[in-house]
Design a protein around this motif. Sequence first.
Motif, mmCIF file in Angstrom:
data_model
loop_
_atom_site.group_PDB
_atom_site.id
_atom_site.type_symbol
_atom_site.label_atom_id
_atom_site.label_comp_id
_atom_site.label_asym_id
_atom_site.label_seq_id
_atom_site.Cartn_x
_atom_site.Cartn_y
_atom_site.Cartn_z
ATOM 1 N N UNK A 59 51.777 51.430 29.829
ATOM 2 C CA UNK A 59 51.652 52.822 29.396
ATOM 3 C C UNK A 59 51.033 52.854 28.000
ATOM 4 N N UNK A 60 50.083 53.760 27.814
ATOM 5 C CA UNK A 60 49.469 53.990 26.502
ATOM 6 C C UNK A 60 49.114 55.462 26.417
ATOM 7 N N UNK A 61 48.915 55.942 25.187
ATOM 8 C CA UNK A 61 48.364 57.278 25.052
ATOM 9 C C UNK A 61 46.872 57.189 25.312
ATOM 10 N N UNK A 62 46.342 58.173 26.032
ATOM 11 C CA UNK A 62 44.905 58.199 26.327
ATOM 12 C C UNK A 62 44.118 58.464 25.048
ATOM 13 N N UNK A 63 43.002 57.758 24.927
ATOM 14 C CA UNK A 63 42.117 57.958 23.775
ATOM 15 C C UNK A 63 40.701 58.300 24.231
ATOM 16 N N UNK A 64 40.473 58.227 25.526
ATOM 17 C CA UNK A 64 39.149 58.506 26.094
ATOM 18 C C UNK A 64 39.196 59.854 26.806
ATOM 19 N N UNK A 65 38.241 60.727 26.495
ATOM 20 C CA UNK A 65 38.149 62.035 27.146
ATOM 21 C C UNK A 65 37.758 61.831 28.605
ATOM 22 N N UNK A 66 38.501 62.468 29.493
ATOM 23 C CA UNK A 66 38.324 62.244 30.929
ATOM 24 C C UNK A 66 36.918 62.566 31.427
ATOM 25 N N UNK A 67 36.340 63.699 30.994
ATOM 26 C CA UNK A 67 35.013 64.077 31.477
ATOM 27 C C UNK A 67 33.890 63.420 30.660
ATOM 28 N N UNK A 68 34.045 63.387 29.348
ATOM 29 C CA UNK A 68 32.978 62.864 28.482
ATOM 30 C C UNK A 68 32.895 61.340 28.493
ATOM 31 N N UNK A 82 47.333 52.083 15.821
ATOM 32 C CA UNK A 82 48.082 51.506 16.951
ATOM 33 C C UNK A 82 49.129 52.467 17.529
ATOM 34 N N UNK A 83 48.982 53.758 17.243
ATOM 35 C CA UNK A 83 49.911 54.742 17.794
ATOM 36 C C UNK A 83 49.722 54.926 19.293
#
Length: 189
Positions: A59-68, A82-83
Motif C-alpha cells: 500500500x502507498x499513497x498515489x503520486x501519479x495522476x490517473x488520466x495524465x 517519503x510520506x
Amino acid sequence: MNQYTYWKMVFDFIFAVILTIFLIPLLIVLWIITSLDTSSNGIFFQTRIGQHGRPFTIFKFKTIHQQKRTCSHTGRMLRKCKLDELPQLFNILKGDMSFVGPRPDIEGYYDKLTGTDRKVLKLKPGLTCEASIKYRNEESLLKDQKDPLMYNDEILFPNKVKMNLEYLESMSFTNDTKILFKTLITILK
C-alpha cells in the motif's frame, strides 16, 4: 526463528500500532489530498515480492495522476518526504513487512535470485534499509543513465542484494535502530 527475529516481529507490531494511532489524522488528510490530486481513490496497490518469495500487496499513497499518467507536484513532494510510504504501516500490521528490511521489489527481481543471493528472501521486506538510504535518489539516478533498465539490473540491484545480505548477517536491535535513525536524518535533510 531466532530470538531477535521474534522480538523484531513484536516490536514491529507494537510500534506500527502506536504510529498508526498517532498518525491516523495525517493518514486521513493525505488520503484526501492524494485522492483529489490523482482523481482516484488515493491509495496505490501493487504486488511485490515478500519474505520467502511470496507475493503480497503493498500500500502507498498515489503520486501519479490517473488520466495524465504524470507525477504531480504534490506527488513529488510526498515522494521526497517519503510520506507516500506511510500506508505501509498497514503492511507491517498485517505481518507482510517490517520497519527495517530490504525494500520490496516487483516480480522479476528478488523472486529470480539464485544461489546464496536467495538468502535475502529470509528477510521480511522493510520500510527502510541501508540500500534505500544509499539509493534514496534512485529515480533521478536512473533518469541520468543511457540505459536505465540495464543500469538497474547490472549495477543497482546486485549492489542492493549485497547490502541486504550484509544486513542479514548483522541483524540486531542496535543495527535496526541505527538504520531507523539514519533514515529519519536523511528524510529531514
